[in-house]
Every structure is written in structure tokens, then in C-alpha cells.
Design an enzyme around this catalytic site. Structure first.
Site, PDB file in Angstrom:
ATOM      1  N   LYS A  13      -1.120 -35.832  -4.943  1.00 29.24           N
ATOM      2  CA  LYS A  13      -2.145 -35.020  -4.253  1.00 29.24           C
ATOM      3  C   LYS A  13      -1.514 -33.810  -3.587  1.00 29.24           C
ATOM      4  O   LYS A  13      -0.309 -33.782  -3.320  1.00 29.24           O
ATOM      5  CB  LYS A  13      -2.892 -35.862  -3.208  1.00 29.24           C
ATOM      6  CG  LYS A  13      -2.027 -36.493  -2.092  1.00 29.24           C
ATOM      7  CD  LYS A  13      -1.684 -35.590  -0.927  1.00 29.24           C
ATOM      8  CE  LYS A  13      -0.697 -36.217   0.032  1.00 29.24           C
ATOM      9  NZ  LYS A  13      -0.093 -35.266   0.973  1.00 29.24           N
ATOM     10  N   MET A 104       3.574 -34.991  -1.637  1.00 28.23           N
ATOM     11  CA  MET A 104       2.497 -35.126  -2.616  1.00 28.23           C
ATOM     12  C   MET A 104       1.998 -36.558  -2.764  1.00 28.23           C
ATOM     13  O   MET A 104       1.264 -36.873  -3.708  1.00 28.23           O
ATOM     14  CB  MET A 104       2.953 -34.604  -3.974  1.00 28.23           C
ATOM     15  CG  MET A 104       3.107 -33.093  -3.993  1.00 28.23           C
ATOM     16  SD  MET A 104       3.320 -32.526  -5.671  1.00 28.23           S
ATOM     17  CE  MET A 104       1.799 -33.097  -6.444  1.00 28.23           C
ATOM     18  N   ASP A 141      -2.017 -42.313   3.216  1.00 26.82           N
ATOM     19  CA  ASP A 141      -2.460 -41.591   2.008  1.00 26.82           C
ATOM     20  C   ASP A 141      -2.843 -42.512   0.856  1.00 26.82           C
ATOM     21  O   ASP A 141      -3.314 -42.033  -0.180  1.00 26.82           O
ATOM     22  CB  ASP A 141      -1.308 -40.721   1.466  1.00 26.82           C
ATOM     23  CG  ASP A 141      -0.990 -39.548   2.359  1.00 26.82           C
ATOM     24  OD1 ASP A 141      -1.800 -39.249   3.249  1.00 26.82           O
ATOM     25  OD2 ASP A 141       0.080 -38.940   2.153  1.00 26.82           O
TER      26      ASP A 141
HETATM   27  O1  C5P Z   1       1.213 -43.960   6.749  1.00 26.75           O
HETATM   28  P1  C5P Z   1       2.498 -43.368   6.269  1.00 26.75           P
HETATM   29  O2  C5P Z   1       3.558 -44.425   6.090  1.00 26.75           O
HETATM   30  O3  C5P Z   1       2.342 -42.516   5.064  1.00 26.75           O
HETATM   31  O4  C5P Z   1       3.001 -42.402   7.439  1.00 26.75           O
HETATM   32  C1  C5P Z   1       4.342 -42.064   7.581  1.00 26.75           C
HETATM   33  C2  C5P Z   1       4.588 -41.472   8.955  1.00 26.75           C
HETATM   34  O5  C5P Z   1       4.031 -40.153   9.029  1.00 26.75           O
HETATM   35  C3  C5P Z   1       3.976 -42.210  10.110  1.00 26.75           C
HETATM   36  O6  C5P Z   1       4.797 -43.259  10.534  1.00 26.75           O
HETATM   37  C4  C5P Z   1       3.877 -41.112  11.161  1.00 26.75           C
HETATM   38  O7  C5P Z   1       5.130 -40.851  11.749  1.00 26.75           O
HETATM   39  C5  C5P Z   1       3.521 -39.877  10.318  1.00 26.75           C
HETATM   40  N1  C5P Z   1       2.067 -39.660  10.254  1.00 26.75           N
HETATM   41  C6  C5P Z   1       1.414 -39.192  11.393  1.00 26.75           C
HETATM   42  N2  C5P Z   1       0.052 -38.994  11.346  1.00 26.75           N
HETATM   43  C7  C5P Z   1      -0.640 -39.228  10.218  1.00 26.75           C
HETATM   44  C8  C5P Z   1       0.006 -39.678   9.040  1.00 26.75           C
HETATM   45  C9  C5P Z   1       1.376 -39.888   9.100  1.00 26.75           C
HETATM   46  O8  C5P Z   1       2.029 -38.977  12.446  1.00 26.75           O
HETATM   47  N3  C5P Z   1      -1.965 -39.014  10.214  1.00 26.75           N
END
Ligand code: C5P
Length: 305
Positions: A13, A104, A141
Site C-alpha cells: 500500500k 508500504m 496496517d
Molecule cells: O502496528 P504496527 O506494528 O505496524 O506499528 C508499529 C509501530 O509504529 C508501533 O509500535 C508504533 O510505534 C508506531 N505506530 C504509531 N501509530 C500508529 C501506527 C504505528 O505510533 N497509528
């Protein structure tokens, strides 16, 4: 006995728009984002097995990926087994095309394709609403990689509503050899906002999407869309990787309508008017020694091959 396998795909994405609110207590930021799935697909083959194993191959270098229990595809498969009561395992083979740590959602696409593949392989038939619930536990995501198309994401980016995007948009992606860590980029944004505490008051408590952007997507007007590309993480990504500025400038002076860092970067997404412009811009970027790929969007979400 014949060993059964099932293959599923899921798209990478770009974030056409990513507005980031303040840091929350749970370590995430509230966002308002428009995701668009692109025609760069991860391919996951799940094969019956007593254990949970994973392997990666494909056109990009996957040699440094860890394939232990911490890997998102194993966590995805285990989550489907736990939710359905299935007692066996699966061997998960991933053909990777979406850049690693590229902004992505490649890892998220691997997880989404795994959910669909093992659910079909095991005949557990959890259905999309349950798979979407599991997806949200795996990462912000992952629900979008399952959903595909064009969608608005709020909350952590995991609460989705479909957005109407008429016709096809053409993008040229410029890949980077080195990745950026998503938490690092969010932290850099927080640091920057803290250092410029006057502007922090302008950080919207509830991030929102410009209605003109939604109108540009609805009408399929790439020129109008170019006016409204916006990424609140872009400045932070550029601070961590200043050479991205040159890539954006090169793209914009060689035929792109506009360019943006995708998500937390470092992939740069350059919006072009049509397929011919994509081919010619990709050629210019390649001639300049950059790794460019033309894609179209929106692409479908995770599905059986
Ligand atoms: O959910 P995911 O593992 O993809 O997120 C990785 C990191 O990115 C989270 O631990 C956080 O530090 C940051 N993040 C954030 N706010 C979001 C998505 C991700 O701060 N909405």
C-alpha cells in the site's frame, strides 16, 4: 498421501494522505489516513505441516529476515489456529515483492495473505469479519492489506471505511536499499514536535482528511489528487534520510504530478497522469541509477490465487 497447499496474494500500500495526531498512552498515534493498495503483490503459499515454519524468497533481498516465532506470518497462522481450535500447523512460503521496512506495509500484506491462505488450507472458514479482527491484533496496517482497494483508516489506522476511487491511478515507486523503522520515524516526529512546541498546538487532536482529496479520488482526477497528497511523517522520514528529498525533486522535475514519502518511508511514491508517463518516468529514474517500479492502483485485497 498428497500434501495440500493453498496460495493467496495481498497487496502493498501507499498512504495517499497520512495525518498524525498526538502520541497516545498505548504508544500508538491516532491517525487519519487514506490507504491505496497497489499492484505490487506478496504471494503466500501455506502447506499442511505439523509445525509452524516460514521461508522467504523473491526479487528483493530477504536473507536478513528472521523466520522464528516473532515473524508476523507465523503469528498470523497461529492466531487463526487459536481462533478456530485447529490443532495442526503450516509451512508458510512467502514470495516478497514489497520492500522490507519500506513504508508500504509489506509485512502486513504477508500477514493478511497468510490469514486467508491458512483459513482455506485448514477449512476453518472463519470468514472475513473474524479474519479482520485477528488482523487488527497483528498490526495497524494488516486490516487494510486484507481489505485492499482505497480506504480511510482512523484510530491506529486499523478502523477502515471504503473510499470510492473511480478509475485507475498510476504511481512510480522509488525503492531504497536501506529501510526505515516505523517506530523510529514516529519517534522522530514526536521529537520534532516537542522541539517546536509552539507549532504543537496546531497538531489536530483529531486528525482529519481534506474533503477535496476524497473528491479527487471519487472523480479519478490524478491532477487534482496531486494537489492534496500529504504525509505528516514525511518531514521526520526526510530528517532521518535526507537523500529522499533529492528523489522527490528528481521525480517532480521528470514528469511526476507530485511525490510523497509512503507511510513511514523510505519508499517514495510519485503520482503520474497515465501509464505512458509512468513508463517514461520509471525509465528516467532507472537511468539515474534508482530502483523504480511502475504500479497501478487501487488493487484488490488479500485473496486466494
Ligand atoms: O502496528 P504496527 O506494528 O505496524 O506499528 C508499529 C509501530 O509504529 C508501533 O509500535 C508504533 O510505534 C508506531 N505506530 C504509531 N501509530 C500508529 C501506527 C504505528 O505510533 N497509528
Amino acid at each position: 498421501m498428497v500434501t495440500r497447499s493453498v496460495t493467496a496474494t495481498a497487496p502493498g500500500k501507499i498512504n495517499v494522505c497520512l495525518r498524525v495526531g498526538p502520541l497516545r498512552d498505548d504508544g500508538y498515534h491516532d491517525v487519519a489516513t487514506i490507504y491505496q493498495a497497489v499492484s505490487l503483490l506478496e504471494e503466500v503459499t501455506a502447506t499442511e505441516s505439523a509445525d509452524f515454519t516460514a521461508s522467504f524468497s523473491g526479487p528483493i533481498d530477504t536473507s536478513h529476515l528472521t523466520v522464528d516465532e516473532s515473524n508476523l506470518v507465523i503469528r498470523a497462522a497461529r492466531a487463526v489456529a487459536a481462533a478456530s481450535g485447529y490443532t495442526g500447523g503450516a509451512d508458510i512460503q512467502v514470495v516478497k515483492r514489497v520492500p522490507i521496512a519500506g513504508g508500504m506495509g509489506g509485512g502486513s500484506a504477508d500477514a493478511a495473505a497468510t490469514l486467508v491462505a491458512v483459513d482455506a488450507l485448514w477449512g476453518t472458514n472463519l470468514g472475513m469479519p473474524t479474519l479482520a479482527e485477528i488482523a487488527a491484533t497483528l498490526g495497524a496496517d494488516v486490516p487494510f492489506a486484507l481489505h485492499g482497494g482505497t480506504a480511510l483508516g482512523v484510530g491506529r489506522g486499523d478502523v477502515l471505511s471504503p473510499v470510492l476511487a473511480k478509475s485507475t491511478f498510476h504511481w512510480v515507486l522509488v525503492l531504497n536499499e536501506v529501510g526505515l523503522s516505523t517506530p523510529d520515524v514516529f519517534r522522530q516526529l514526536d521529537r520534532h514536535r516537542a522541539e517546536h512546541s509552539i507549532e504543537i498546538e496546531t497538531v489536530a487532536i483529531e486528525p482529519a482528511i481534506d474533503p477535496n482529496l476524497l473528491q479527487a479520488l471519487r472523480s479519478g482526477d490524478a491532477k487534482a489528487l496531486a494537489e492534496y497528497l500529504r504525509n505528516d511523517l514525511q518531514a521526520a522520514a526526510l530528517q532521518l534520510m535526507p537523500n529522499l528529498g533529492e528523489t522527490l525533486e528528481f521525480g517532480e522535475t521528470h514528469g511526476a504530478l507530485a511525490g510523497i514519502v509512503s507511510g513511514s518511508g523510505p519508499t517514495v511514491a510519485l503520482l503520474v497522469a497515465d501509464e505512458d508517463s509512468a513508463v517514461s518516468l520509471a525509465a528516467s529514474l532507472t537511468a539515474d541509477g534508482r530502483n523504480a517500479i511502475s504500479v497501478s492502483a487501487p488493487a484488490l485485497g488479500a485473496r486466494l490465487d
